[in-house]
Motif scaffolding. Structure first.
Motif, PDB file in Angstrom:
ATOM      1  N   VAL A  31       0.852  -1.185   0.000  1.00  0.00           N
ATOM      2  CA  VAL A  31       0.000   0.000   0.000  1.00  0.00           C
ATOM      3  C   VAL A  31       0.891   1.239   0.000  1.00  0.00           C
ATOM      4  O   VAL A  31       2.094   1.150   0.218  1.00  0.00           O
ATOM      5  N   LEU A  32       0.285   2.377  -0.229  1.00  0.00           N
ATOM      6  CA  LEU A  32       1.009   3.643  -0.144  1.00  0.00           C
ATOM      7  C   LEU A  32       0.683   4.320   1.175  1.00  0.00           C
ATOM      8  O   LEU A  32      -0.469   4.332   1.607  1.00  0.00           O
ATOM      9  N   THR A  33       1.684   4.880   1.811  1.00  0.00           N
ATOM     10  CA  THR A  33       1.492   5.710   2.993  1.00  0.00           C
ATOM     11  C   THR A  33       1.849   7.131   2.585  1.00  0.00           C
ATOM     12  O   THR A  33       2.936   7.381   2.061  1.00  0.00           O
ATOM     13  N   VAL A  34       0.927   8.045   2.819  1.00  0.00           N
ATOM     14  CA  VAL A  34       1.081   9.405   2.341  1.00  0.00           C
ATOM     15  C   VAL A  34       0.981  10.383   3.514  1.00  0.00           C
ATOM     16  O   VAL A  34       0.097  10.258   4.360  1.00  0.00           O
ATOM     17  N   GLU A  35       1.896  11.336   3.535  1.00  0.00           N
ATOM     18  CA  GLU A  35       1.874  12.396   4.537  1.00  0.00           C
ATOM     19  C   GLU A  35       1.101  13.572   3.969  1.00  0.00           C
ATOM     20  O   GLU A  35       1.366  14.016   2.844  1.00  0.00           O
ATOM     21  N   ILE A  36       0.128  14.066   4.737  1.00  0.00           N
ATOM     22  CA  ILE A  36      -0.634  15.239   4.311  1.00  0.00           C
ATOM     23  C   ILE A  36      -0.713  16.224   5.472  1.00  0.00           C
ATOM     24  O   ILE A  36      -0.468  15.859   6.626  1.00  0.00           O
ATOM     25  N   ASP A  37      -1.044  17.448   5.158  1.00  0.00           N
ATOM     26  CA  ASP A  37      -1.253  18.438   6.212  1.00  0.00           C
ATOM     27  C   ASP A  37      -2.487  18.063   7.007  1.00  0.00           C
ATOM     28  O   ASP A  37      -3.497  17.613   6.450  1.00  0.00           O
ATOM     29  N   ASP A  38      -2.420  18.221   8.310  1.00  0.00           N
ATOM     30  CA  ASP A  38      -3.547  17.920   9.188  1.00  0.00           C
ATOM     31  C   ASP A  38      -4.456  19.139   9.234  1.00  0.00           C
ATOM     32  O   ASP A  38      -4.380  19.966  10.134  1.00  0.00           O
ATOM     33  N   ARG A  39      -5.295  19.243   8.203  1.00  0.00           N
ATOM     34  CA  ARG A  39      -6.229  20.378   8.090  1.00  0.00           C
ATOM     35  C   ARG A  39      -7.434  19.942   7.264  1.00  0.00           C
ATOM     36  O   ARG A  39      -7.351  19.014   6.462  1.00  0.00           O
ATOM     37  N   GLY A  44      -7.416  16.993  -1.900  1.00  0.00           N
ATOM     38  CA  GLY A  44      -6.331  17.189  -2.866  1.00  0.00           C
ATOM     39  C   GLY A  44      -5.727  15.865  -3.311  1.00  0.00           C
ATOM     40  O   GLY A  44      -5.445  15.675  -4.500  1.00  0.00           O
ATOM     41  N   ILE A  45      -5.526  14.950  -2.379  1.00  0.00           N
ATOM     42  CA  ILE A  45      -4.981  13.629  -2.699  1.00  0.00           C
ATOM     43  C   ILE A  45      -5.948  12.873  -3.607  1.00  0.00           C
ATOM     44  O   ILE A  45      -5.547  12.286  -4.620  1.00  0.00           O
ATOM     45  N   LEU A  46      -7.212  12.894  -3.250  1.00  0.00           N
ATOM     46  CA  LEU A  46      -8.219  12.177  -4.035  1.00  0.00           C
ATOM     47  C   LEU A  46      -8.339  12.761  -5.443  1.00  0.00           C
ATOM     48  O   LEU A  46      -8.487  12.017  -6.421  1.00  0.00           O
ATOM     49  N   GLY A  58       1.925   6.671  -6.994  1.00  0.00           N
ATOM     50  CA  GLY A  58       3.098   7.249  -6.345  1.00  0.00           C
ATOM     51  C   GLY A  58       3.742   8.346  -7.161  1.00  0.00           C
ATOM     52  O   GLY A  58       4.119   9.393  -6.634  1.00  0.00           O
ATOM     53  N   GLU A  59       3.863   8.124  -8.456  1.00  0.00           N
ATOM     54  CA  GLU A  59       4.440   9.144  -9.339  1.00  0.00           C
ATOM     55  C   GLU A  59       3.584  10.408  -9.373  1.00  0.00           C
ATOM     56  O   GLU A  59       4.110  11.522  -9.308  1.00  0.00           O
ATOM     57  N   ALA A  60       2.270  10.242  -9.488  1.00  0.00           N
ATOM     58  CA  ALA A  60       1.370  11.404  -9.525  1.00  0.00           C
ATOM     59  C   ALA A  60       1.452  12.196  -8.231  1.00  0.00           C
ATOM     60  O   ALA A  60       1.493  13.434  -8.249  1.00  0.00           O
ATOM     61  N   ALA A  74       3.286  16.027  -7.551  1.00  0.00           N
ATOM     62  CA  ALA A  74       2.532  17.135  -6.953  1.00  0.00           C
ATOM     63  C   ALA A  74       3.143  17.590  -5.624  1.00  0.00           C
ATOM     64  O   ALA A  74       2.584  18.445  -4.946  1.00  0.00           O
ATOM     65  N   GLY A  75       4.280  16.998  -5.242  1.00  0.00           N
ATOM     66  CA  GLY A  75       4.943  17.411  -4.009  1.00  0.00           C
ATOM     67  C   GLY A  75       4.417  16.724  -2.759  1.00  0.00           C
ATOM     68  O   GLY A  75       4.715  17.146  -1.647  1.00  0.00           O
TER      69      GLY A  75
END
Length: 146
Positions: A71-79, A85-87, A124-126, A130-131
């Motif tokens: 699976v992918l684990t993704v860090e996002i802002d907690d807001r 944005g990820i979706l 993962g590439e996408a 996008a940073g």
């Protein structure tokens, strides 16, 4: 770029999850993230643990039916709205999201989500383009350092 998740089939009855957690405790397994989905007669428990190989070996020895999934684990802002944005990125890249769940860490201001997608490499590439920070298995320990 992926994280290894263990999927475990549990009987759908009172106490089944508690029994499973006692097995983890007995073997000193540190569960990092957890998600439970139910069906009629069984549930699927998805976990991220501190030592995937040792845990899945132990679980099979204990009689559990389980498998490893990347699976992918993704860090996002907690807001509010950060997940949107990820979706959107996944949708724009034409990557199907099969399921997702979140977990906590000690990183203030950050949230972490697990993504099960149809194409890990494409997603993962996408996300990276996008940073968005995609966490690999080795980086997980940094998130939970004591």
């Amino acid at each position: 770029m992926t994280t290894k998740q263990i999927s475990v089939f549990l009987e759908n009855r009172p106490g089944s999850l508690a029994e499973f957690c006692r097995v983890l405790e007995k073997h000193n397994v540190d569960m990092r993230a957890m998600c439970v989905a139910d069906a009629m007669d069984f549930g699927i428990l998805r976990i991220i643990v501190d030592d995937t190989f040792a845990t899945i070996t132990m679980l099979k020895d204990e009689g559990y039916i389980c498998q490893i999934t990347k699976v992918l684990t993704v860090e996002i802002d907690d807001r509010p709205g950060a997940l949107v944005g990820i979706l959107n990125l996944l949708g724009d890249a034409q990557v199907n999201l099969e399921y997702t769940y979140a977990f906590l860490s000690r990183q203030e201001g950050k949230a972490y989500i697990i993504l099960k997608v149809a194409d890990n490499a494409k997603a993962g590439e996408a996300l990276k383009k996008a940073g968005i920070r995609v966490i690999c298995q080795d980086e997980m320990e940094k998130l939970f350092g004591d």
